[in-house]
Design an enzyme around this catalytic site. Sequence first.
Site, mmCIF file in Angstrom:
data_model
loop_
_atom_site.group_PDB
_atom_site.id
_atom_site.type_symbol
_atom_site.label_atom_id
_atom_site.label_comp_id
_atom_site.label_asym_id
_atom_site.label_seq_id
_atom_site.Cartn_x
_atom_site.Cartn_y
_atom_site.Cartn_z
ATOM 1 N N TYR A 194 11.697 -3.710 7.233
ATOM 2 C CA TYR A 194 10.721 -2.913 7.988
ATOM 3 C C TYR A 194 9.871 -3.824 8.877
ATOM 4 C CZ TYR A 194 6.254 -0.587 8.771
ATOM 5 O OH TYR A 194 5.110 -0.110 9.344
ATOM 6 N N LYS B 171 9.601 -4.208 13.095
ATOM 7 C CA LYS B 171 8.341 -4.102 13.848
ATOM 8 C C LYS B 171 8.096 -5.367 14.680
ATOM 9 C CE LYS B 171 6.728 -0.014 12.825
ATOM 10 N NZ LYS B 171 6.042 0.946 13.676
ATOM 11 N N ASN C 155 -3.715 -1.960 5.204
ATOM 12 C CA ASN C 155 -3.357 -0.786 4.392
ATOM 13 C C ASN C 155 -4.098 0.468 4.843
ATOM 14 O OD1 ASN C 155 -2.434 -3.161 2.833
ATOM 15 N ND2 ASN C 155 -1.782 -1.564 1.418
HETATM 16 N N1 UFG Z 1 0.944 -0.557 -6.205
HETATM 17 C C1 UFG Z 1 0.901 -0.414 -7.583
HETATM 18 N N2 UFG Z 1 1.339 0.769 -8.109
HETATM 19 C C2 UFG Z 1 1.810 1.798 -7.351
HETATM 20 C C3 UFG Z 1 1.839 1.634 -5.935
HETATM 21 C C4 UFG Z 1 1.402 0.443 -5.400
HETATM 22 O O1 UFG Z 1 0.496 -1.315 -8.310
HETATM 23 O O2 UFG Z 1 2.202 2.830 -7.909
HETATM 24 C C5 UFG Z 1 0.456 -1.810 -5.616
HETATM 25 C C6 UFG Z 1 1.478 -2.526 -4.759
HETATM 26 O O3 UFG Z 1 2.309 -3.333 -5.561
HETATM 27 C C7 UFG Z 1 0.582 -3.297 -3.813
HETATM 28 C C8 UFG Z 1 -0.648 -2.406 -3.652
HETATM 29 O O4 UFG Z 1 -0.603 -1.493 -4.751
HETATM 30 O O5 UFG Z 1 0.189 -4.489 -4.412
HETATM 31 C C9 UFG Z 1 -0.640 -1.597 -2.362
HETATM 32 O O6 UFG Z 1 0.642 -0.958 -2.267
HETATM 33 P P1 UFG Z 1 0.981 0.112 -1.131
HETATM 34 O O7 UFG Z 1 2.389 0.545 -1.395
HETATM 35 O O8 UFG Z 1 -0.076 1.157 -1.093
HETATM 36 O O9 UFG Z 1 0.872 -0.710 0.196
HETATM 37 P P2 UFG Z 1 1.612 -2.066 0.619
HETATM 38 O O10 UFG Z 1 0.562 -3.123 0.618
HETATM 39 O O11 UFG Z 1 2.836 -2.340 -0.126
HETATM 40 O O12 UFG Z 1 2.111 -1.640 2.043
HETATM 41 C C10 UFG Z 1 1.315 -1.691 3.163
HETATM 42 C C11 UFG Z 1 1.816 -0.684 4.173
HETATM 43 C C12 UFG Z 1 3.204 -1.047 4.666
HETATM 44 C C13 UFG Z 1 3.202 -2.476 5.137
HETATM 45 C C14 UFG Z 1 2.689 -3.383 4.053
HETATM 46 C C15 UFG Z 1 2.591 -4.813 4.505
HETATM 47 O O13 UFG Z 1 1.847 0.610 3.599
HETATM 48 O O14 UFG Z 1 3.560 -0.207 5.728
HETATM 49 O O15 UFG Z 1 1.390 -2.992 3.676
HETATM 50 O O16 UFG Z 1 2.961 -5.637 3.463
HETATM 51 F F1 UFG Z 1 4.449 -2.846 5.454
#
Ligand code: UFG
Length: 330
Positions: free
Chosen positions: A141, A145, A170
């Site tokens: 992804y 981008k 985020n």
């Molecule tokens: N997390 C949990 N439990 C869950 C869901 C998420 O512990 O059920 C944690 C993830 O591991 C992460 C944090 O919560 O550490 C945030 O997770 P998100 O999935 O909400 O967001 P991300 O940081 O993974 O993703 C965001 C954007 C993406 C982007 C990314 C960049 O949503 O589009 O940041 O790394 F690509």
Amino acid sequence: MSILVLGGAGYIGSHTVRQLIDAGRDVVVADNLATGFTAAVHPQARFYQLDIRDRQALDALFESEHIDGVIHFAAYSQVGESMSRPLKYYNNNLYGTMQLLESMVAHDVGRIVFSSTAAVYGEPRSVPILESDPTVPTNCYGQTKLAMEQMMSWVSRAHGLRYTALRYFNACGAHPDASIGEAHDPETHLIPIVLQVPLGRRESVSIFGGDYPTRDGTCVRDYIHVTDLADAHILALDYLLSGGESDVFNLGNGVGFTVREIIDVAREVTGHPIPAVLSDRRAGDPAQLVASSEKARSVLGWEPRYGDIGTIVETAWAWHRSHPHGYAEV
Ligand code: UFG
């Protein structure tokens, strides 16, 4: 004098359309409704159901509307899915953007603001992250981008098109009147998943990894309110329309919260105990992602309004409580 919002039926797109219309702008929305919702399209926007890979449909739109600038949200954005189905991401995010830029160049539409992501950085060397830091994506992804940014850069040199790439951290929260908000299927983002517990839609939340080198062992992220992101798009568009040069901007609050801290905030906001279970790390998660957004502040004059994480989660809670199944019940 209209603004075209591609992906205007999605989460960040619908909030940006709402703010454009509230500011008196004339807005055209195009969305293929693959992940967006008809109910999220603003009634005052002229809506075209089209796919950006459909060059003829894009050409027809640019021929029938007078578009001054484009805001481009139309892309797939699930990190996990991008790893198992990379070609789906290349097809929509890159081939789709290629069709879009070809049509824009052919119709002399020369300004575009588009969604990029913190995922272009991969595992950062240090935080806060600056726009000039190395871009080494660790998932497909983020790679698509980054390639979209590079495509814009070459097209800009060849054809004079000007662009701003906005690298979100985020995105979270919902419009303060709770009429539009976050709805993904499947939902993978932390805050909506945590709020599903008090909604009675899940028993507990899983914490993905408790052994990261952070203050409580869980991942640190920079949570930025969706309406602050929407403001940044409008500022970035006006910056281009008033002659600004192509550029890249981080968008975050500059403050990191751990997964455990976010769950605690949600407990406070909802008054629910929200049981949490420690589980394995999720593949590809960097330990810390925190933005420096000084450039967006100084060049675009962007000033996020939602600095308080409690207020951010309150807006998300108001949306999810009034729409427990997203747009399905609207
Ligand atoms: N997390 C949990 N439990 C869950 C869901 C998420 O512990 O059920 C944690 C993830 O591991 C992460 C944090 O919560 O550490 C945030 O997770 P998100 O999935 O909400 O967001 P991300 O940081 O993974 O993703 C965001 C954007 C993406 C982007 C990314 C960049 O949503 O589009 O940041 O790394 F690509």
